[in-house]
Scaffold this motif. Structure first.
Motif, short mmCIF file in Angstrom:
data_model
loop_
_atom_site.label_atom_id
_atom_site.label_comp_id
_atom_site.label_asym_id
_atom_site.label_seq_id
_atom_site.Cartn_x
_atom_site.Cartn_y
_atom_site.Cartn_z
N ALA A 126 0.76 -1.21 0.12
CA ALA A 126 -0.03 0.00 0.02
C ALA A 126 0.84 1.28 0.14
CB ALA A 126 -1.05 -0.04 1.10
N TYR A 127 2.12 1.21 0.10
CA TYR A 127 3.13 2.32 0.10
C TYR A 127 4.15 2.36 -0.86
CZ TYR A 127 0.89 1.67 4.78
OH TYR A 127 0.06 1.73 5.77
N GLY A 128 3.81 1.84 -1.99
CA GLY A 128 4.73 1.90 -3.20
C GLY A 128 5.59 0.50 -3.53
N GLY A 129 5.25 -0.65 -2.71
CA GLY A 129 6.02 -1.67 -2.93
C GLY A 129 7.39 -1.72 -2.23
N PHE A 130 8.05 -2.91 -2.53
CA PHE A 130 9.26 -2.95 -2.24
C PHE A 130 10.03 -3.73 -3.31
CE2 PHE A 130 12.89 -5.54 -0.50
CZ PHE A 130 13.50 -4.17 0.11
N ASP A 131 11.31 -3.21 -3.78
CA ASP A 131 11.75 -3.76 -4.79
C ASP A 131 13.49 -3.69 -4.41
OD1 ASP A 131 12.39 -4.59 -7.98
OD2 ASP A 131 13.78 -2.92 -7.53
N HIS A 132 14.24 -4.88 -4.44
CA HIS A 132 15.53 -4.85 -3.93
C HIS A 132 16.42 -4.07 -4.65
CE1 HIS A 132 15.95 -8.39 -6.56
NE2 HIS A 132 17.08 -7.84 -6.83
N ASN A 133 16.30 -3.91 -6.18
CA ASN A 133 17.15 -3.14 -6.80
C ASN A 133 16.98 -1.63 -6.43
OD1 ASN A 133 18.65 -5.02 -8.46
ND2 ASN A 133 16.78 -5.06 -10.06
N ALA A 134 15.59 -1.09 -6.26
CA ALA A 134 15.19 0.23 -6.05
C ALA A 134 15.95 0.58 -4.49
CB ALA A 134 13.95 0.45 -5.90
N GLN A 135 16.17 -0.68 -3.57
CA GLN A 135 16.60 -0.45 -2.17
C GLN A 135 18.01 -0.40 -2.42
OE1 GLN A 135 14.65 -0.19 0.43
NE2 GLN A 135 16.18 0.01 1.76
N THR A 136 18.63 -1.17 -3.18
CA THR A 136 20.15 -0.77 -3.74
C THR A 136 20.37 0.75 -3.87
OG1 THR A 136 20.66 -3.25 -4.30
CG2 THR A 136 22.01 -1.42 -5.00
N LEU A 137 19.67 1.21 -4.64
CA LEU A 137 19.76 2.57 -5.06
C LEU A 137 19.57 3.60 -3.86
CD1 LEU A 137 20.17 4.50 -7.41
CD2 LEU A 137 17.88 5.02 -7.52
N ARG A 138 18.55 3.15 -2.86
CA ARG A 138 18.29 4.08 -1.64
C ARG A 138 19.85 3.91 -0.85
NH1 ARG A 138 14.53 6.66 -0.05
NH2 ARG A 138 14.62 5.81 2.25
N ILE A 139 20.24 2.70 -0.87
CA ILE A 139 21.53 2.55 0.00
C ILE A 139 22.78 3.27 -0.33
CG2 ILE A 139 23.37 0.85 0.89
CD1 ILE A 139 20.83 -1.18 1.04
N VAL A 140 22.91 3.21 -1.48
CA VAL A 140 24.19 3.81 -2.06
C VAL A 140 23.93 5.28 -2.23
CG1 VAL A 140 24.84 1.68 -3.20
CG2 VAL A 140 23.76 3.37 -4.57
N THR A 141 22.70 5.88 -2.24
CA THR A 141 22.54 7.28 -2.42
C THR A 141 21.92 8.01 -1.12
OG1 THR A 141 20.25 7.03 -3.05
CG2 THR A 141 21.81 7.20 -5.04
#
Length: 400
Positions: A126-141
């Motif tokens: 309900a909050y945009g989902g979870f995607d591990h590739n997108a999470q990788t981007l969040r981690i490094v940025t």
């Protein structure tokens, strides 16, 4: 654009490779290094990051306490990076960029592998989902916070682009049907990554190296775990042919050596196939420059049609015989419950995450709170998730 020349003592790159001298720079401008290319600096920052160290205690297929010799996310990542460097060297690409992408490609994975990801995807629907590739981007940025001048690792454009698009464009005619994950779409508004174009050959090499590594090493771990036997490989076109060859060359060879000999030849055959097919595609598509790579209509670093069929057959075999084996699924179901229960507690009581994570959530909207909880959970190792579950629920789940 950097003024430093990075050609001294390095192999001459192919015209379709990514040239460090022509890097598009970083989100926060930094002065050039006199000793390292931008991509070498990216690789070094990745290796020194907290996220990289955490991979040591994150599940690949088998949870770490099932045995010391099964792959973890870290050992898998190192194996991917070795293959990516080999491909890059043979194709005269930038090895440092390919290695950096391989080393960071799994940063966004949750504890307990895909079980943890399923739990977070369910809670985050309900909050945009979870995607591990997108999470990788969040981690490094954003989520790595060690440097005085910026959040994240401030990686170069080419590394960020490769992390986001290594599996292909995310928008436009060559993208799949899935929507662009919100975290990537939001970052792209600030620092455009040309989501509708293909990534560099270095990124494509890192992506296919992941396929080569896990298709081989998950077979190896399945054999080690006793979920499959050597004779079971006979039904596989690729592994079966190698098994027969090894037995003919080395009759009576002990099982452990036979298994290792099969796996090393398995990797070699796939690597050699990729090099041959990639060279053919580059010539066929006229992709003689980096711009032509980005603008091409298909992936260039790829298996031949015959090898792709064999790889897909191996993947199906792994799903049926290893990933969906009841002994594995039983552990993963328990792990999924652990991650789901942790999310629920942190979402209801953010203070349980500690002040550093919860302070920013005072009067925050629920979608922001959910993303914050997902960030916190996704960064956990298996061990820390189990320890937190024991603390919050006064019980230590037995996964095995």
């Amino acid at each position: 654009m950097p003024t430093q020349s990075y050609g001294l003592g390095r192999e001459v790159l192919a015209p379709y490779a990514t040239d460090a001298n022509l890097s598009r720079g970083r989100q926060v401008a930094e002065s050039d290094s006199p000793t390292r290319t931008p991509f070498q600096r990216d690789r070094d920052r990745i290796v020194h990051s907290t996220a990289f160290r955490r991979l040591k205690h994150k599940t690949q297929v088998f949870v770490s306490h099932e045995g010391d010799h099964f792959r973890t996310r870290l050992t898998h990542t190192i194996e991917v990076s070795q293959i990516a460097r080999a491909l890059a060297r043979a194709l005269r690409l930038d090895e440092d960029l390919a290695e950096a992408l391989a080393l960071a490609h799994d940063f966004g994975h949750t504890p307990f592998g895909h079980a943890g990801e399923r739990a977070l995807a369910s809670r985050m629907a309900a909050y945009g989902g979870f995607d591990h590739n997108a999470q990788t981007l969040r981690i490094v940025t954003a989520l790595e916070r060690h440097y005085a001048a910026f959040d994240g690792l401030n990686l170069s454009y080419e590394t960020l682009e490769g992390l986001v698009k290594h599996n292909g464009p995310l928008s436009g005619p060559y993208a799949g049907s899935d929507p662009v994950p919100p975290a990537i779409a939001q970052f792209d508004q600030m620092f455009p990554l040309e989501l509708g174009r293909f990534a560099s050959l270095e990124a494509q090499a890192a992506a296919i190296s992941d396929d080569i590594a896990y298709n081989t090493h998950d077979l190896d771990d399945g054999l080690r775990a006793g979920l499959i036997e050597l004779d079971d490989l006979e039904e596989l076109r690729l592994a079966g042919s190698i098994l027969r060859e090894v037995r003919q060359l080395y009759p009576g060879l002990e099982t452990a050596r036979t298994r290792h000999e099969i796996m090393r030849r398995h990797i070699t055959l796939m690597v050699e196939d990729v090099l041959s097919e990639t060279t053919r595609r580059i010539a066929q598509d006229g992709a003689g420059t980096l711009e032509a790579v980005h603008a091409n209509h298909r992936t260039l670093v790829e298996f031949s049609a015959d090898m792709r069929e064999a790889v897909d057959e191996t993947r199906c075999f792994l799903f049926q015989r290893v990933y969906r084996n009841e002994s594995v699924m039983r552990v993963m179901r328990k792990a999924e419950v652990v991650v789901g229960r942790l999310f629920d507690v942190y979402f209801e009581r953010p203070a349980e995450m500690g002040v550093a994570w919860s302070a920013a959530l005072v009067d925050a909207p629920v979608d922001r709170a959910a993303v914050r909880v997902a960030d916190y959970l996704a960064g956990m190792t298996d061990n820390y998730a189990l320890a937190e579950h024991a603390r919050l629920f006064d019980e230590s789940p037995k996964l095995l």
